[in-house]
Design a protein around this motif. Sequence first.
Motif, PDB file in Angstrom:
ATOM      1  N   PHE A 185       0.828  -1.212   0.000  1.00  0.00           N
ATOM      2  CA  PHE A 185       0.000   0.000   0.000  1.00  0.00           C
ATOM      3  C   PHE A 185       0.860   1.258   0.000  1.00  0.00           C
ATOM      4  CE2 PHE A 185      -3.331  -2.914   1.527  1.00  0.00           C
ATOM      5  CZ  PHE A 185      -4.368  -2.518   0.703  1.00  0.00           C
ATOM      6  N   GLY A 186       1.976   1.222   0.721  1.00  0.00           N
ATOM      7  CA  GLY A 186       2.833   2.408   0.761  1.00  0.00           C
ATOM      8  C   GLY A 186       3.437   2.732  -0.591  1.00  0.00           C
ATOM      9  N   LEU A 187       4.017   1.713  -1.255  1.00  0.00           N
ATOM     10  CA  LEU A 187       4.619   1.953  -2.568  1.00  0.00           C
ATOM     11  C   LEU A 187       3.558   2.282  -3.613  1.00  0.00           C
ATOM     12  CD1 LEU A 187       7.329  -0.882  -2.685  1.00  0.00           C
ATOM     13  CD2 LEU A 187       7.645   1.563  -2.217  1.00  0.00           C
ATOM     14  N   GLY A 188       2.385   1.601  -3.509  1.00  0.00           N
ATOM     15  CA  GLY A 188       1.317   1.901  -4.464  1.00  0.00           C
ATOM     16  C   GLY A 188       0.796   3.314  -4.323  1.00  0.00           C
ATOM     17  N   ALA A 189       0.624   3.792  -3.048  1.00  0.00           N
ATOM     18  CA  ALA A 189       0.151   5.159  -2.836  1.00  0.00           C
ATOM     19  C   ALA A 189       1.163   6.174  -3.349  1.00  0.00           C
ATOM     20  CB  ALA A 189      -0.134   5.377  -1.352  1.00  0.00           C
ATOM     21  N   TYR A 190       2.447   5.893  -3.107  1.00  0.00           N
ATOM     22  CA  TYR A 190       3.481   6.810  -3.590  1.00  0.00           C
ATOM     23  C   TYR A 190       3.487   6.860  -5.119  1.00  0.00           C
ATOM     24  CZ  TYR A 190       8.079   8.706  -4.658  1.00  0.00           C
ATOM     25  OH  TYR A 190       9.110   9.457  -5.180  1.00  0.00           O
ATOM     26  N   TYR A 191       3.318   5.720  -5.767  1.00  0.00           N
ATOM     27  CA  TYR A 191       3.296   5.685  -7.233  1.00  0.00           C
ATOM     28  C   TYR A 191       2.109   6.485  -7.783  1.00  0.00           C
ATOM     29  CZ  TYR A 191       2.884   3.872 -11.976  1.00  0.00           C
ATOM     30  OH  TYR A 191       2.768   3.759 -13.343  1.00  0.00           O
ATOM     31  N   ASN A 192       0.918   6.288  -7.203  1.00  0.00           N
ATOM     32  CA  ASN A 192      -0.267   7.018  -7.673  1.00  0.00           C
ATOM     33  C   ASN A 192      -0.128   8.524  -7.443  1.00  0.00           C
ATOM     34  OD1 ASN A 192      -1.486   4.672  -8.516  1.00  0.00           O
ATOM     35  ND2 ASN A 192      -2.637   4.382  -6.614  1.00  0.00           N
ATOM     36  N   TYR A 193       0.513   8.872  -6.324  1.00  0.00           N
ATOM     37  CA  TYR A 193       0.683  10.308  -6.030  1.00  0.00           C
ATOM     38  C   TYR A 193       1.697  10.945  -6.969  1.00  0.00           C
ATOM     39  CZ  TYR A 193       2.177  14.516  -3.582  1.00  0.00           C
ATOM     40  OH  TYR A 193       2.512  15.807  -3.274  1.00  0.00           O
ATOM     41  N   SER A 194       2.848  10.267  -7.160  1.00  0.00           N
ATOM     42  CA  SER A 194       3.908  10.862  -7.976  1.00  0.00           C
ATOM     43  C   SER A 194       3.593  10.808  -9.468  1.00  0.00           C
ATOM     44  CB  SER A 194       5.237  10.140  -7.695  1.00  0.00           C
ATOM     45  OG  SER A 194       5.127   8.766  -8.004  1.00  0.00           O
ATOM     46  N   THR A 195       2.812   9.835  -9.895  1.00  0.00           N
ATOM     47  CA  THR A 195       2.531   9.683 -11.327  1.00  0.00           C
ATOM     48  C   THR A 195       1.260  10.406 -11.759  1.00  0.00           C
ATOM     49  OG1 THR A 195       3.628   7.529 -11.287  1.00  0.00           O
ATOM     50  CG2 THR A 195       2.222   8.011 -13.192  1.00  0.00           C
ATOM     51  N   TYR A 196       0.181  10.207 -10.973  1.00  0.00           N
ATOM     52  CA  TYR A 196      -1.115  10.769 -11.353  1.00  0.00           C
ATOM     53  C   TYR A 196      -1.551  11.935 -10.471  1.00  0.00           C
ATOM     54  CZ  TYR A 196      -1.201   6.222 -13.646  1.00  0.00           C
ATOM     55  OH  TYR A 196      -0.884   5.107 -14.378  1.00  0.00           O
ATOM     56  N   GLY A 197      -0.804  12.254  -9.446  1.00  0.00           N
ATOM     57  CA  GLY A 197      -1.197  13.327  -8.547  1.00  0.00           C
ATOM     58  C   GLY A 197      -2.464  13.001  -7.777  1.00  0.00           C
ATOM     59  N   ALA A 198      -2.653  11.701  -7.445  1.00  0.00           N
ATOM     60  CA  ALA A 198      -3.867  11.256  -6.761  1.00  0.00           C
ATOM     61  C   ALA A 198      -3.918  11.795  -5.349  1.00  0.00           C
ATOM     62  CB  ALA A 198      -3.932   9.739  -6.776  1.00  0.00           C
ATOM     63  N   ARG A 199      -5.168  11.929  -4.849  1.00  0.00           N
ATOM     64  CA  ARG A 199      -5.411  12.386  -3.487  1.00  0.00           C
ATOM     65  C   ARG A 199      -6.464  11.494  -2.844  1.00  0.00           C
ATOM     66  NH1 ARG A 199      -1.699  14.995  -4.921  1.00  0.00           N
ATOM     67  NH2 ARG A 199      -1.219  17.206  -4.573  1.00  0.00           N
ATOM     68  N   GLY A 200      -6.444  11.393  -1.481  1.00  0.00           N
ATOM     69  CA  GLY A 200      -7.494  10.681  -0.776  1.00  0.00           C
ATOM     70  C   GLY A 200      -7.520   9.200  -1.109  1.00  0.00           C
ATOM     71  N   VAL A 201      -8.765   8.698  -1.388  1.00  0.00           N
ATOM     72  CA  VAL A 201      -8.925   7.264  -1.652  1.00  0.00           C
ATOM     73  C   VAL A 201      -8.306   6.870  -2.986  1.00  0.00           C
ATOM     74  CG1 VAL A 201     -11.004   7.031  -0.238  1.00  0.00           C
ATOM     75  CG2 VAL A 201     -11.192   7.704  -2.644  1.00  0.00           C
ATOM     76  N   ASP A 202      -8.050   7.881  -3.859  1.00  0.00           N
ATOM     77  CA  ASP A 202      -7.432   7.560  -5.139  1.00  0.00           C
ATOM     78  C   ASP A 202      -5.987   7.094  -4.980  1.00  0.00           C
ATOM     79  OD1 ASP A 202      -9.743   8.207  -6.462  1.00  0.00           O
ATOM     80  OD2 ASP A 202      -9.157  10.312  -6.772  1.00  0.00           O
ATOM     81  N   LEU A 203      -5.406   7.304  -3.771  1.00  0.00           N
ATOM     82  CA  LEU A 203      -4.047   6.842  -3.536  1.00  0.00           C
ATOM     83  C   LEU A 203      -3.965   5.321  -3.409  1.00  0.00           C
ATOM     84  CD1 LEU A 203      -2.836   9.509  -0.940  1.00  0.00           C
ATOM     85  CD2 LEU A 203      -2.066   9.280  -3.317  1.00  0.00           C
ATOM     86  N   ILE A 204      -5.093   4.667  -3.116  1.00  0.00           N
ATOM     87  CA  ILE A 204      -5.089   3.218  -2.901  1.00  0.00           C
ATOM     88  C   ILE A 204      -4.720   2.523  -4.211  1.00  0.00           C
ATOM     89  CG2 ILE A 204      -6.476   1.221  -2.259  1.00  0.00           C
ATOM     90  CD1 ILE A 204      -8.209   3.074  -0.601  1.00  0.00           C
ATOM     91  N   PRO A 205      -3.687   1.681  -4.208  1.00  0.00           N
ATOM     92  CA  PRO A 205      -3.307   0.969  -5.437  1.00  0.00           C
ATOM     93  C   PRO A 205      -4.367  -0.070  -5.813  1.00  0.00           C
ATOM     94  CG  PRO A 205      -2.025   0.177  -3.570  1.00  0.00           C
ATOM     95  CD  PRO A 205      -2.795   1.358  -3.085  1.00  0.00           C
ATOM     96  N   HIS A 206      -4.648  -0.159  -7.110  1.00  0.00           N
ATOM     97  CA  HIS A 206      -5.661  -1.096  -7.612  1.00  0.00           C
ATOM     98  C   HIS A 206      -6.983  -0.896  -6.877  1.00  0.00           C
ATOM     99  CE1 HIS A 206      -1.662  -3.092  -8.235  1.00  0.00           C
ATOM    100  NE2 HIS A 206      -2.147  -3.223  -9.483  1.00  0.00           N
ATOM    101  N   ARG A 207      -7.411   0.353  -6.863  1.00  0.00           N
ATOM    102  CA  ARG A 207      -8.613   0.702  -6.096  1.00  0.00           C
ATOM    103  C   ARG A 207      -9.831  -0.055  -6.571  1.00  0.00           C
ATOM    104  NH1 ARG A 207     -11.014   6.617  -6.733  1.00  0.00           N
ATOM    105  NH2 ARG A 207     -11.346   5.670  -8.781  1.00  0.00           N
ATOM    106  N   ASP A 208      -9.974  -0.239  -7.871  1.00  0.00           N
ATOM    107  CA  ASP A 208     -11.141  -0.950  -8.385  1.00  0.00           C
ATOM    108  C   ASP A 208     -11.171  -2.400  -7.916  1.00  0.00           C
ATOM    109  OD1 ASP A 208     -11.856   1.367  -9.692  1.00  0.00           O
ATOM    110  OD2 ASP A 208     -10.866   0.815 -11.591  1.00  0.00           O
ATOM    111  N   PHE A 209     -10.010  -3.013  -7.850  1.00  0.00           N
ATOM    112  CA  PHE A 209      -9.956  -4.405  -7.381  1.00  0.00           C
ATOM    113  C   PHE A 209     -10.414  -4.506  -5.931  1.00  0.00           C
ATOM    114  CE2 PHE A 209      -7.466  -7.481  -4.910  1.00  0.00           C
ATOM    115  CZ  PHE A 209      -7.925  -8.668  -5.464  1.00  0.00           C
ATOM    116  N   TRP A 210      -9.878  -3.626  -5.063  1.00  0.00           N
ATOM    117  CA  TRP A 210     -10.256  -3.690  -3.645  1.00  0.00           C
ATOM    118  C   TRP A 210     -11.729  -3.328  -3.459  1.00  0.00           C
ATOM    119  CZ3 TRP A 210      -7.218  -6.373  -0.883  1.00  0.00           C
ATOM    120  CH2 TRP A 210      -5.838  -6.392  -1.133  1.00  0.00           C
TER     121      TRP A 210
END
Length: 299
Positions: A243-268
């Motif tokens: 979760f930590g590496l996935g959140a960092y990737y979403n933040y640094s790549t897509y500028g995600a915030r909040g629940v969008d930071l969760i990696p593979h959000r649709d799967f979860w």
Amino acid sequence: MILRHLIPQSLPSNLLSLLLLLSSTVLVAAEDFDCHVTTGGLKWDLTPLEGSHTVSRTRESPPTTMIDELTFNLCKDLQSMSDVPEDDQCSSGTRACLRKTNRKTSDSDRVIAVIPVASTSVLEPAYAQLDSPKGLSLTFHGPQYPSSGAQSIIFHLFCVDDANPKADPKFDSYENGIVRVDWSTPSACSLSEDEPSPQPPSQDDGDTPADEGDGKGDEKLAKRGSGLGFFFLVLLLAFATYFGLGAYYNYSTYGARGVDLIPHRDFWREVPYMLQDVVSHLCSTVRPQRSTRGGYIAV
């Protein structure tokens, strides 16, 4: 030339024999002897043999019978016996005591000799490795005794793997002030210096379960519990890293915030529904299907 006549030709062989004897026999101070013997790269743990042991032999001398009773403790001094008169037992500081009793049918038993064959003050323990059969020779010394001189006792401890750990020693002989005792025991089997000594059997009262008596059951439970805890710890760290590496990737790549930071959000998001489907499938499999009766259908 003079030296050649003064020094025997057999001196080198005598020196060699002396060196071999010194290398195989070791003398230690009494206070240093704690039933642990180390010599020649091998060691023996005699603590399982600790405690007071009594062996005896009977010699017929009509019209009486002579009973030689030997009491000894390899690791400690003997304790005084409260039910025996002081004159009929060895004094304090005795490691091995020999009592000779004269028995006659018409008379009461009479102790005719009390001999301290090994005393701490002059113990001078000596031990040597036995080759055939394998084992250990252990010698304790005692004080002078009238008519027989200096006393000593020699224990021949024979290595027998399948012997009863509590097998009794055998009184072999007593001649010229020397007592000889034979003892077949697993404790006489040597170990290498880097090999751990076996643990002596626990002294319980017989009512304690084996796992509680020796602590092996608790040790096994502790190992099992620590292994299970380590597994869950690794699993937790793996999820945290994911979760930590996935959140960092979403933040640094897509500028995600909040629940969008969760990696593979649709799967979860779909996980609860997948679990629901699995549970429903299991319930439908376990639940017995209703049987339908053949025949007419009510209209």
